[in-house]
Design a protein around this motif. Structure first.
Motif, PDB file in Angstrom:
ATOM      1  N   TYR A  18     -18.080  79.241 -76.838  1.00 29.43           N
ATOM      2  CA  TYR A  18     -18.557  78.028 -77.509  1.00 29.43           C
ATOM      3  C   TYR A  18     -19.160  77.066 -76.487  1.00 29.43           C
ATOM      4  O   TYR A  18     -18.579  76.835 -75.416  1.00 29.43           O
ATOM      5  CB  TYR A  18     -17.399  77.346 -78.244  1.00 29.43           C
ATOM      6  CG  TYR A  18     -17.736  75.982 -78.801  1.00 29.43           C
ATOM      7  CD1 TYR A  18     -18.590  75.853 -79.889  1.00 29.43           C
ATOM      8  CD2 TYR A  18     -17.199  74.824 -78.229  1.00 29.43           C
ATOM      9  CE1 TYR A  18     -18.896  74.606 -80.406  1.00 29.43           C
ATOM     10  CE2 TYR A  18     -17.496  73.574 -78.747  1.00 29.43           C
ATOM     11  CZ  TYR A  18     -18.353  73.467 -79.835  1.00 29.43           C
ATOM     12  OH  TYR A  18     -18.662  72.229 -80.338  1.00 29.43           O
ATOM     13  N   VAL A  19     -20.313  76.498 -76.830  1.00 25.40           N
ATOM     14  CA  VAL A  19     -20.977  75.537 -75.951  1.00 25.40           C
ATOM     15  C   VAL A  19     -21.118  74.215 -76.715  1.00 25.40           C
ATOM     16  O   VAL A  19     -21.943  74.100 -77.612  1.00 25.40           O
ATOM     17  CB  VAL A  19     -22.355  76.030 -75.491  1.00 25.40           C
ATOM     18  CG1 VAL A  19     -23.019  74.989 -74.585  1.00 25.40           C
ATOM     19  CG2 VAL A  19     -22.236  77.374 -74.775  1.00 25.40           C
ATOM     20  N   PRO A  20     -20.327  73.214 -76.359  1.00 24.42           N
ATOM     21  CA  PRO A  20     -20.388  71.921 -77.074  1.00 24.42           C
ATOM     22  C   PRO A  20     -21.597  71.114 -76.619  1.00 24.42           C
ATOM     23  O   PRO A  20     -22.145  71.339 -75.536  1.00 24.42           O
ATOM     24  CB  PRO A  20     -19.094  71.237 -76.671  1.00 24.42           C
ATOM     25  CG  PRO A  20     -18.824  71.755 -75.296  1.00 24.42           C
ATOM     26  CD  PRO A  20     -19.307  73.193 -75.297  1.00 24.42           C
ATOM     27  N   SER A  21     -21.971  70.152 -77.442  1.00 21.63           N
ATOM     28  CA  SER A  21     -23.008  69.220 -77.029  1.00 21.63           C
ATOM     29  C   SER A  21     -22.456  68.310 -75.943  1.00 21.63           C
ATOM     30  O   SER A  21     -21.238  68.106 -75.832  1.00 21.63           O
ATOM     31  CB  SER A  21     -23.472  68.372 -78.212  1.00 21.63           C
ATOM     32  OG  SER A  21     -22.419  67.524 -78.646  1.00 21.63           O
ATOM     33  N   ALA A  22     -23.331  67.758 -75.130  1.00 24.14           N
ATOM     34  CA  ALA A  22     -22.902  66.858 -74.067  1.00 24.14           C
ATOM     35  C   ALA A  22     -22.174  65.649 -74.631  1.00 24.14           C
ATOM     36  O   ALA A  22     -21.227  65.124 -74.021  1.00 24.14           O
ATOM     37  CB  ALA A  22     -24.105  66.421 -73.243  1.00 24.14           C
ATOM     38  N   GLN A  23     -22.584  65.209 -75.814  1.00 20.80           N
ATOM     39  CA  GLN A  23     -21.966  64.043 -76.442  1.00 20.80           C
ATOM     40  C   GLN A  23     -20.513  64.322 -76.819  1.00 20.80           C
ATOM     41  O   GLN A  23     -19.647  63.454 -76.703  1.00 20.80           O
ATOM     42  CB  GLN A  23     -22.759  63.628 -77.682  1.00 20.80           C
ATOM     43  CG  GLN A  23     -22.236  62.378 -78.361  1.00 20.80           C
ATOM     44  CD  GLN A  23     -23.073  61.984 -79.570  1.00 20.80           C
ATOM     45  OE1 GLN A  23     -23.921  62.744 -80.028  1.00 20.80           O
ATOM     46  NE2 GLN A  23     -22.839  60.793 -80.076  1.00 20.80           N
ATOM     47  N   ARG A  24     -20.230  65.535 -77.268  1.00 19.31           N
ATOM     48  CA  ARG A  24     -18.867  65.888 -77.673  1.00 19.31           C
ATOM     49  C   ARG A  24     -17.963  66.163 -76.476  1.00 19.31           C
ATOM     50  O   ARG A  24     -16.749  65.977 -76.551  1.00 19.31           O
ATOM     51  CB  ARG A  24     -18.879  67.129 -78.565  1.00 19.31           C
ATOM     52  CG  ARG A  24     -19.510  66.949 -79.939  1.00 19.31           C
ATOM     53  CD  ARG A  24     -19.161  68.114 -80.829  1.00 19.31           C
ATOM     54  NE  ARG A  24     -17.753  68.069 -81.210  1.00 19.31           N
ATOM     55  CZ  ARG A  24     -17.007  69.152 -81.469  1.00 19.31           C
ATOM     56  NH1 ARG A  24     -17.521  70.358 -81.339  1.00 19.31           N
ATOM     57  NH2 ARG A  24     -15.753  69.031 -81.821  1.00 19.31           N
TER      58      ARG A  24
END
Length: 335
Positions: free
Chosen positions: A237-243
């Protein structure tokens, strides 16, 4: 067996429809609970309920002799708007929903703690799942505030009628964690009750490291007066930078530290599938902290070919069932 994983897949893929609920200008709520009535508790140490269960005859329910209490706040189970329950908040008169709460979160999550303490789990007018979609802020907050008033009332009733000065574990998941964060702020931070806090298990929602003025993140397995938190995802899983917020607390439920070293699968004392299907599964997953999230491998079990979600939210407790259980017992012992 696959029901828990199918639910995860559905929620995370966005396939759940957003219910057609009342507008913010028309905000009816069902009647509030009366916590003097047994029916408004999903679990009590004096009743036969799902929190008394364990996945094996060799793992006993220890509530009868437990020296601590556990106050557990369940996650969102209310997802639809069947006739008679067309509210932003769940009606406690909805027998089908109450049964769903008991057979899912109380059985799979609250029962984790029945070796560490006497388990108290209130029913409450939980906010509908749709408040976590892109709804108006006012609607979301009104629904969550309604739910929290019940959680607070339940806790105050528990303190007055059941606690008798015993050590307290707070435990929760998802929506329940949101309410438990508020409960800690309102009843434990800077109060005379603070010394009774063994630990808080704030699982399935982001919690800031500095959320509480005098309740730190747990960094050792037997530390007390602190909180743990994690959100579980598949290793790719690759989260957004914001998350991926570095201010979010993450504790590894295999090592019970904040170390970013991978906790090997050999440390996993045993997870469970939905409703204990197949009993304890030793070495189900490894666990590793990366940024604001906890990552694991895809677990091996019959039928896992259909388990394609990267978000393991519903299994936050299940994957680490025995480790959480033994950790809670250890913290009580240290307390």
């Amino acid at each position: 067996m696959l029901r828990i994983f199918s639910l995860t897949l559905c929620l995370c893929a966005g396939c759940a429809s957003v219910p057609d609920l009342p507008s913010v200008d028309s905000f009816p709520v069902p009647p509030p609970p009366d916590y003097a009535e047994q029916q408004h508790w999903a679990a009590l140490p004096t009743t036969d309920d799902a929190a008394d269960r364990t996945p094996s005859d060799t793992i006993p329910d220890g509530q009868a002799t437990a020296k601590a209490d556990v106050f557990f706040v369940h996650p969102t189970i209310y997802r639809d708007t069947r006739e008679g329950n067309a509210y932003w908040n769940a009606s406690l008169a909805d027998a089908e929903l109450n049964e769903a709460v008991d057979e899912s979160t109380i059985l799979n999550q609250a029962s984790v703690f029945n070796a560490a303490g006497k388990v108290y789990a209130p029913r409450y007018r939980q906010a509908n799942l749709s408040v976590f979609y892109d709804e108006g802020a006012a609607v979301k907050q009104r629904a969550l505030d309604t739910a929290y008033t019940d959680v607070l009332a339940a806790f105050d009733h528990y303190l007055t009628h059941f606690n008798e000065g015993r050590p307290i574990i707070l435990a929760a998941h998802s929506q329940g964690t949101l309410h438990t964060i508020r409960l800690l702020q309102d009843r434990f931070v800077g109060t005379a009750l603070h010394p009774q806090l063994v630990a808080a298990y704030l699982v399935g929602m982001p919690v800031r490291k500095d959320e509480f003025a005098d309740i730190p993140v747990c960094t050792e397995p037997t530390q007390t007066g602190c909180f743990v938190s994690w959100r579980t995802y598949r290793e790719d899983y690759v989260p957004s930078a914001q998350r991926d917020d570095p201010a979010i607390a993450v504790v590894n439920p295999l090592s019970w530290t904040t170390s970013t070293d991978r906790a090997p699968i050999a440390l996993n004392r045993g997870g469970v599938l939905y409703n204990y299907d197949g009993g304890i599964k030793p070495e189900l997953v490894w666990a590793e902290i990366r940024g604001a999230f906890l990552y694991t491998n895809k677990p091996k079990f019959f039928g896992n070919i259909f388990f394609r979600s990267q978000n393991y939210h519903v299994a936050d407790y299940n994957f680490f069932w025995m480790n959480v259980r033994e950790n809670a017992v250890g913290r009580v012992g240290e307390f």
